[in-house]
Write an enzyme that holds these catalytic residues in place. Structure first.
Site, PDB file in Angstrom:
ATOM      1  N   GLY A  29       0.786  -1.291   0.042  1.00 38.95           N
ATOM      2  CA  GLY A  29      -0.163  -0.012   0.156  1.00 38.95           C
ATOM      3  C   GLY A  29       0.747   1.089   0.099  1.00 38.95           C
ATOM      4  O   GLY A  29       2.164   1.336  -0.142  1.00 38.95           O
ATOM      5  N   ASN A  30       0.095   2.344   0.356  1.00 44.04           N
ATOM      6  CA  ASN A  30       0.867   3.559   0.364  1.00 44.04           C
ATOM      7  C   ASN A  30       0.179   4.636   1.312  1.00 44.04           C
ATOM      8  O   ASN A  30      -0.581   4.118   1.961  1.00 44.04           O
ATOM      9  CB  ASN A  30       1.015   4.279  -1.248  1.00 44.04           C
ATOM     10  CG  ASN A  30      -0.371   4.691  -1.695  1.00 44.04           C
ATOM     11  OD1 ASN A  30      -1.183   5.521  -1.068  1.00 44.04           O
ATOM     12  ND2 ASN A  30      -0.874   4.006  -2.487  1.00 44.04           N
ATOM     13  N   ARG A  31       0.945   5.654   1.692  1.00 43.20           N
ATOM     14  CA  ARG A  31       0.561   6.671   2.545  1.00 43.20           C
ATOM     15  C   ARG A  31      -0.593   7.497   2.481  1.00 43.20           C
ATOM     16  O   ARG A  31      -0.892   8.354   3.344  1.00 43.20           O
ATOM     17  CB  ARG A  31       1.809   7.056   3.389  1.00 43.20           C
ATOM     18  CG  ARG A  31       2.576   6.153   4.202  1.00 43.20           C
ATOM     19  CD  ARG A  31       3.961   6.882   4.850  1.00 43.20           C
ATOM     20  NE  ARG A  31       3.583   8.067   5.601  1.00 43.20           N
ATOM     21  CZ  ARG A  31       4.370   9.114   5.692  1.00 43.20           C
ATOM     22  NH1 ARG A  31       5.192   9.247   4.945  1.00 43.20           N
ATOM     23  NH2 ARG A  31       3.661   9.943   6.585  1.00 43.20           N
ATOM     24  N   SER A  32      -1.226   7.616   1.265  1.00 43.22           N
ATOM     25  CA  SER A  32      -2.516   8.532   0.961  1.00 43.22           C
ATOM     26  C   SER A  32      -3.226   8.272   2.185  1.00 43.22           C
ATOM     27  O   SER A  32      -3.791   7.343   2.443  1.00 43.22           O
ATOM     28  CB  SER A  32      -2.990   8.234  -0.291  1.00 43.22           C
ATOM     29  OG  SER A  32      -4.099   8.945  -0.584  1.00 43.22           O
TER      30      SER A  32
END
Ligand code: C5P
Length: 225
Positions: A29-32
């Site tokens: 995933g990512n930190r958005s």
């Protein structure tokens, strides 16, 4: 007083971070946080637009008064954009889309007892949804005059190089407007505020804004209008 300058306009907004599964319990995933996309949805709703919000993973609740479509992966987001962009006057791509996904997704949990001390994950590139939308390969039909807005989250610290990356991306992505913002370990994601530069397709600066994400959203909508 809010302008009602988007009355009756159909706006599709993507928000949040996609998640690419490795197995039934794990993902890349990512930190958005989804905050800027959600602020855009609220702002567009308050200016009279019919908003369809396509959301991947969010850290904050979605707003009321918008049509919500939930997705997980980049592939699911791509399908949702293809379906909804076909009828939209404006498409704003604020979601953080995974550039790569695991080639293989395990049916059961990956087990360290079986895998040992090192694990290599083979990734393959996801299609670029924004590029395929602007190049006309995502949907057979796009309404005449549809306006597309892309985002670029960059870590480059040097102002001139930061802008140069934005200019190159503006040309490559084919969006009418590209919103460039700086992100980093302490910057951009979980925060309530944002600092942006907006470029047109030729890379010229058409606007700038700094402040809470709702006021930045209204500035982006002002430029779009
Ligand atoms: O290339 P980059 O990820 O920096 O581009 C960011 C912009 O492109 C955002 O608007 C994002 O929503 C969109 N994007 C996309 N599909 C991808 C990667 C990014 O639509 N696979």
């Amino acid at each position: 007083v809010r302008p009602n300058d988007l009355a009756g306009r159909r706006i599709v907004i993507t928000a949040g971070g996609t998640r690419e599964p490795l197995d039934p319990v794990r993902f890349i995933g990512n930190r958005s946080s989804g905050r800027q996309g959600i602020a855009l949805a609220e702002a567009a709703r308050d200016r009279g637009a019919h908003v369809t919000l396509l959301v991947a993973h969010l850290e904050v609740p979605p707003p009321r008064g918008v049509a919500l479509v939930e997705v997980g992966t980049a592939a699911e987001l791509s399908d949702a954009v293809a379906e909804h962009a076909a009828h939209a006057d404006i498409v704003i791509m604020a979601a953080a889309v995974a550039d790569y996904r695991p080639v293989e997704v395990a049916d059961g949990k990956l087990k360290k007892e079986a895998l040992g001390d090192e694990l290599t994950v083979h990734l393959v590139a996801n299609p670029d949804i924004l590029r395929s939308l602007t190049s006309g390969t995502l949907t057979p039909h796009r309404p005449d005059g549809q306006v597309v807005v892309g985002f670029a989250a960059e870590t480059e610290a040097d102002d001139e190089r930061f802008l140069q990356i934005g200019r190159e991306k503006a040309a490559r992505k084919g969006a009418d407007l590209l919103v460039v913002n700086r992100v980093g370990w302490q910057l951009g994601f979980a925060t309530e505020s944002n600092t942006i530069v907006v470029l047109d397709r030729t890379g010229s600066i058409v606007g700038e804004a700094a402040g809470d994400k709702v006021s930045v959203a209204h500035r982006i909508l002002d430029l779009l209008v």
